[in-house]
Design a protein around this motif. Structure first.
Motif, PDB file in Angstrom:
ATOM      1  N   ALA A 101       9.014  15.663 -10.477  1.00  0.00           N
ATOM      2  CA  ALA A 101       8.891  16.580  -9.336  1.00  0.00           C
ATOM      3  C   ALA A 101      10.215  17.298  -9.075  1.00  0.00           C
ATOM      4  N   GLN A 102      11.338  16.574  -9.175  1.00  0.00           N
ATOM      5  CA  GLN A 102      12.650  17.207  -8.981  1.00  0.00           C
ATOM      6  C   GLN A 102      12.917  18.238 -10.079  1.00  0.00           C
ATOM      7  N   GLY A 103      12.507  17.940 -11.306  1.00  0.00           N
ATOM      8  CA  GLY A 103      12.678  18.881 -12.410  1.00  0.00           C
ATOM      9  C   GLY A 103      11.866  20.151 -12.207  1.00  0.00           C
ATOM     10  N   LEU A 104      10.625  19.994 -11.761  1.00  0.00           N
ATOM     11  CA  LEU A 104       9.774  21.163 -11.503  1.00  0.00           C
ATOM     12  C   LEU A 104      10.342  22.012 -10.373  1.00  0.00           C
ATOM     13  N   LYS A 105      10.832  21.364  -9.323  1.00  0.00           N
ATOM     14  CA  LYS A 105      11.426  22.087  -8.194  1.00  0.00           C
ATOM     15  C   LYS A 105      12.652  22.880  -8.648  1.00  0.00           C
ATOM     16  N   PHE A 106      13.477  22.260  -9.484  1.00  0.00           N
ATOM     17  CA  PHE A 106      14.670  22.926 -10.015  1.00  0.00           C
ATOM     18  C   PHE A 106      14.270  24.143 -10.851  1.00  0.00           C
ATOM     19  N   ALA A 107      13.264  23.978 -11.700  1.00  0.00           N
ATOM     20  CA  ALA A 107      12.815  25.087 -12.549  1.00  0.00           C
ATOM     21  C   ALA A 107      12.275  26.233 -11.712  1.00  0.00           C
TER      22      ALA A 107
END
Length: 179
Positions: free
Chosen positions: A139-145
């Motif tokens: 979820a943190q990776g998707l938010k960053f992207a």
């Protein structure tokens, strides 16, 4: 029990107490009876399952779950909990390639390190923990992207390589056609 015996008992038990550490499974994996990939399976762990870390041997952790105990790969378990207090020296250690276990298993793909660096490397538990602080959830990776305006893209497979013409010489081909 006299004081001397009590102190001896505590000194005997202290290393066992100090080694116990908690962790969380990063992925589904098999628990092995011994620290080898071809050892018999003792059980399984599932992603996000809490485990107790008993010891470490090379690239393997000896863990205990509510149901069983045994060995899993070091990279299957996140030790402790993540914290956000990264220091500049931690980043420099990662960038220079000097962070990690220090126990050389394979050198494939290692850049910036020479043979002498690898031979003199030492295990540093604090650097493992520093590296683990950089762990992110999906979820943190998707938010960053999304914050960076990145969007998913489907890519086509590369075409199959054309079959090479039969060689008139033996041995492997060298770059630039050199013999």
């Amino acid at each position: 029990m006299n004081c001397k015996r009590l102190c001896m008992l505590l000194l005997t038990l202290l290393p066992a107490i100090a080694l116990a550490e908690t962790g969380v499974a990063l992925k589904d994996d098999q628990i092995r009876k011994e620290p080898y990939s071809d050892a018999r399976v003792a059980g399984n762990i599932t992603r996000n399952q809490k485990v107790e870390i008993l010891s470490r041997k090379g690239a393997w952790l000896n863990i205990k779950t509510a149901k069983t105990s045994g060995w899993v790969r070091l990279l299957s378990v996140k030790r402790g909990t993540a914290s956000s207090g990264a220091k500049a020296s931690d980043v420099l250690d990662l960038a220079s390639g000097r962070s990690g276990t220090g126990q050389v298993v394979a050198t494939t793909g290692v850049r910036g390190l020479n043979e002498e660096d690898l031979k003199s490397a030492k295990f540093d538990e604090s650097q493992i923990k520093a590296l683990e602080r950089y762990t992110q959830t999906q979820a943190q990776g998707l938010k960053f992207a999304q914050a960076g305006g990145l969007k998913p893209a489907k890519l086509k497979y590369l075409p199959a390589p054309a079959s090479a013409a039969p060689s008139t010489r033996s041995g492997p081909a060298l770059p630039g056609g050199a013999k």
